[in-house]
Design a protein around this motif. Structure first.
Motif, PDB file in Angstrom:
ATOM      1  N   ALA A   1       0.803  -1.301   0.011  1.00  0.00           N
ATOM      2  CA  ALA A   1      -0.049   0.262   0.011  1.00  0.00           C
ATOM      3  C   ALA A   1       0.775   1.197  -0.096  1.00  0.00           C
ATOM      4  N   ASN A   2       1.998   1.162   0.773  1.00  0.00           N
ATOM      5  CA  ASN A   2       2.909   2.172   0.761  1.00  0.00           C
ATOM      6  C   ASN A   2       3.602   2.515  -0.671  1.00  0.00           C
ATOM      7  N   ALA A   3       3.829   1.558  -1.396  1.00  0.00           N
ATOM      8  CA  ALA A   3       4.394   1.735  -2.605  1.00  0.00           C
ATOM      9  C   ALA A   3       3.386   2.239  -3.676  1.00  0.00           C
ATOM     10  N   VAL A   4       1.943   1.738  -3.523  1.00  0.00           N
ATOM     11  CA  VAL A   4       1.248   2.508  -4.331  1.00  0.00           C
ATOM     12  C   VAL A   4       0.902   3.708  -4.188  1.00  0.00           C
ATOM     13  N   ALA A   5       0.732   4.191  -2.794  1.00  0.00           N
ATOM     14  CA  ALA A   5       0.796   5.598  -2.304  1.00  0.00           C
ATOM     15  C   ALA A   5       1.619   6.581  -2.667  1.00  0.00           C
ATOM     16  N   ASP A   6       3.066   6.005  -2.902  1.00  0.00           N
ATOM     17  CA  ASP A   6       4.007   6.802  -3.255  1.00  0.00           C
ATOM     18  C   ASP A   6       4.010   7.184  -4.863  1.00  0.00           C
ATOM     19  N   ARG A   7       3.291   6.112  -5.422  1.00  0.00           N
ATOM     20  CA  ARG A   7       3.318   6.201  -7.100  1.00  0.00           C
ATOM     21  C   ARG A   7       2.103   7.094  -7.196  1.00  0.00           C
ATOM     22  N   VAL A   8       0.943   7.100  -6.618  1.00  0.00           N
ATOM     23  CA  VAL A   8      -0.086   7.872  -6.937  1.00  0.00           C
ATOM     24  C   VAL A   8       0.374   9.138  -6.501  1.00  0.00           C
ATOM     25  N   ARG A   9       0.851   9.555  -5.497  1.00  0.00           N
ATOM     26  CA  ARG A   9       1.426  10.968  -5.222  1.00  0.00           C
ATOM     27  C   ARG A   9       2.307  11.678  -6.236  1.00  0.00           C
ATOM     28  N   ARG A  10       3.134  10.604  -6.706  1.00  0.00           N
ATOM     29  CA  ARG A  10       3.912  10.849  -7.690  1.00  0.00           C
ATOM     30  C   ARG A  10       3.269  11.556  -8.934  1.00  0.00           C
ATOM     31  N   MET A  11       2.506  10.605  -9.299  1.00  0.00           N
ATOM     32  CA  MET A  11       1.721  10.843 -10.640  1.00  0.00           C
ATOM     33  C   MET A  11       0.760  12.098 -10.363  1.00  0.00           C
ATOM     34  N   ARG A  12       0.205  12.371  -9.492  1.00  0.00           N
ATOM     35  CA  ARG A  12      -0.668  13.734  -8.915  1.00  0.00           C
ATOM     36  C   ARG A  12       0.326  14.710  -9.205  1.00  0.00           C
ATOM     37  N   SER A  13       1.602  14.853  -8.561  1.00  0.00           N
ATOM     38  CA  SER A  13       2.450  15.613  -8.481  1.00  0.00           C
ATOM     39  C   SER A  13       2.834  16.268 -10.069  1.00  0.00           C
ATOM     40  N   GLN A  14       2.980  15.255 -10.821  1.00  0.00           N
ATOM     41  CA  GLN A  14       3.284  15.266 -12.319  1.00  0.00           C
ATOM     42  C   GLN A  14       2.193  15.585 -12.989  1.00  0.00           C
ATOM     43  N   GLY A  15       0.992  15.676 -12.492  1.00  0.00           N
ATOM     44  CA  GLY A  15      -0.261  16.135 -13.270  1.00  0.00           C
ATOM     45  C   GLY A  15      -0.745  14.962 -14.137  1.00  0.00           C
ATOM     46  N   VAL A  16      -0.394  13.749 -13.840  1.00  0.00           N
ATOM     47  CA  VAL A  16      -0.841  12.782 -14.488  1.00  0.00           C
ATOM     48  C   VAL A  16      -2.343  12.553 -14.129  1.00  0.00           C
ATOM     49  N   ILE A  17      -2.631  12.509 -12.753  1.00  0.00           N
ATOM     50  CA  ILE A  17      -3.705  12.382 -12.089  1.00  0.00           C
ATOM     51  C   ILE A  17      -4.172  13.825 -11.744  1.00  0.00           C
ATOM     52  N   ARG A  18      -5.332  14.179 -12.265  1.00  0.00           N
ATOM     53  CA  ARG A  18      -5.644  15.836 -11.996  1.00  0.00           C
ATOM     54  C   ARG A  18      -6.876  15.646 -10.933  1.00  0.00           C
ATOM     55  N   GLY A  19      -7.460  14.592 -10.544  1.00  0.00           N
ATOM     56  CA  GLY A  19      -8.356  14.720  -9.668  1.00  0.00           C
ATOM     57  C   GLY A  19      -9.233  13.475  -9.565  1.00  0.00           C
ATOM     58  N   TYR A  20     -10.281  13.525  -8.809  1.00  0.00           N
ATOM     59  CA  TYR A  20     -11.190  12.388  -8.652  1.00  0.00           C
ATOM     60  C   TYR A  20     -12.467  12.708  -8.626  1.00  0.00           C
ATOM     61  N   ARG A  21     -13.348  12.378  -9.524  1.00  0.00           N
ATOM     62  CA  ARG A  21     -14.481  12.922  -9.944  1.00  0.00           C
ATOM     63  C   ARG A  21     -15.869  11.835  -9.675  1.00  0.00           C
ATOM     64  N   ALA A  22     -17.073  12.141  -9.404  1.00  0.00           N
ATOM     65  CA  ALA A  22     -18.204  11.411  -9.398  1.00  0.00           C
ATOM     66  C   ALA A  22     -18.633  10.974 -10.939  1.00  0.00           C
ATOM     67  N   ASP A  23     -18.873   9.978 -11.109  1.00  0.00           N
ATOM     68  CA  ASP A  23     -19.335   9.570 -12.673  1.00  0.00           C
ATOM     69  C   ASP A  23     -20.703   9.577 -12.387  1.00  0.00           C
ATOM     70  N   LEU A  24     -21.364  10.401 -12.875  1.00  0.00           N
ATOM     71  CA  LEU A  24     -22.916  10.483 -12.845  1.00  0.00           C
ATOM     72  C   LEU A  24     -23.764   9.674 -13.656  1.00  0.00           C
ATOM     73  N   ASP A  25     -24.740   9.141 -13.379  1.00  0.00           N
ATOM     74  CA  ASP A  25     -25.799   8.474 -14.215  1.00  0.00           C
ATOM     75  C   ASP A  25     -26.753   9.658 -14.349  1.00  0.00           C
ATOM     76  N   LEU A  26     -26.458  10.080 -15.904  1.00  0.00           N
ATOM     77  CA  LEU A  26     -27.528  11.436 -16.086  1.00  0.00           C
ATOM     78  C   LEU A  26     -29.094  10.840 -16.068  1.00  0.00           C
ATOM     79  N   ALA A  27     -29.362   9.686 -16.424  1.00  0.00           N
ATOM     80  CA  ALA A  27     -30.664   9.385 -16.448  1.00  0.00           C
ATOM     81  C   ALA A  27     -31.196   9.444 -15.135  1.00  0.00           C
ATOM     82  N   VAL A  28     -30.615   9.001 -14.172  1.00  0.00           N
ATOM     83  CA  VAL A  28     -31.242   8.858 -12.860  1.00  0.00           C
ATOM     84  C   VAL A  28     -31.423  10.195 -12.392  1.00  0.00           C
ATOM     85  N   THR A  29     -30.514  11.198 -12.720  1.00  0.00           N
ATOM     86  CA  THR A  29     -30.728  12.824 -12.357  1.00  0.00           C
ATOM     87  C   THR A  29     -31.972  13.219 -12.803  1.00  0.00           C
ATOM     88  N   GLY A  30     -32.788  12.624 -14.028  1.00  0.00           N
ATOM     89  CA  GLY A  30     -33.589  13.237 -14.905  1.00  0.00           C
ATOM     90  C   GLY A  30     -33.139  13.787 -16.135  1.00  0.00           C
TER      91      GLY A  30
END
Length: 162
Positions: free
Chosen positions: A48-77
Motif C-alpha cells: 500500500a505504501n508503494a502504491v501511495a508513493d506512485r499515486v502521489r508522484r503521478m498527482r504531482s506530475q499532473g498525470v492524475i488531475r483529480g477524482y470525480r463522481a461518475d454520474l448516471d444522467l438518466a437517474v438525475t432526470g
C-alpha cells in the motif's frame, strides 16, 4: 484517497513516462477512484505504501488531475444526451462563449475543436423540448450561428490507457 487536490506540474502538457505498474494503478483508479491504497495494492501486487508513493508522484506530475463522481444522467432526470457541434457567428469571441456555458446547466462538457465546427458540447436534457430550448438559447444569447446535434444511444466504457 485523502491526497490534497494541489498539483506541482513543472511544464504544461509535459509527457510523463509511465511503467507497466503505473498503468495498472491508473487502470484501477479509473474504474474506481475511491479505491483505497490497500485495494489498489492487492490488485497490482505492491505494498500500500508503494502504491501511495506512485499515486502521489503521478498527482504531482499532473498525470492524475483529480477524482470525480461518475454520474448516471438518466437517474438525475436528464436521460436525453446529445453531442452538439457548434459554429460561432463571425466576431463572437470564444472566451465569451465559453464563459456563457457556465449558465447553462444542461451543458455538462465542452471542448474547443478544430475543423468545420468551433466547439463540441455534451448536452444532457430531460427530453426533446428542453434540448430545443437549449438550442434556441445558444443561438439567441450565445452567438451560435449553426449547430448539429446527435443523440447518444448508449455510452461505451473504454480504458483510457493502452
Amino acid at each position: 484517497m485523502a491526497d490534497s487536490p494541489r498539483r506541482t506540474r513543472s511544464a504544461p502538457n509535459a509527457v510523463v513516462a509511465l511503467d507497466r505498474i503505473d498503468r495498472q494503478i491508473l487502470s484501477v483508479l479509473v474504474r474506481d477512484g475511491r479505491a483505497t491504497y490497500l485495494d489498489v495494492a492487492r490488485q497490482v501486487r505492491l505494498s500500500a505504501n508503494a502504491v501511495a508513493d506512485r499515486v502521489r508522484r503521478m498527482r504531482s506530475q499532473g498525470v492524475i488531475r483529480g477524482y470525480r463522481a461518475d454520474l448516471d444522467l438518466a437517474v438525475t432526470g436528464r436521460a436525453l444526451v446529445a453531442l452538439t457541434d457548434v459554429r460561432l457567428r463571425d466576431g463572437v469571441e470564444g472566451r465569451g462563449f465559453e464563459a456563457g456555458l457556465a449558465g447553462l446547466p444542461q451543458i455538462v462538457w465542452a471542448a474547443h475543436t478544430t475543423g468545420e465546427y468551433d466547439y463540441q458540447l455534451r448536452v444532457a436534457c430531460t427530453g426533446t423540448a428542453e434540448l430545443e430550448q437549449v438550442v434556441e438559447t445558444l443561438k439567441r444569447d450565445h452567438g451560435v450561428r449553426e449547430l448539429r446535434s446527435r443523440i447518444v444511444l448508449r455510452e461505451i466504457d473504454l480504458d483510457p490507457l493502452p
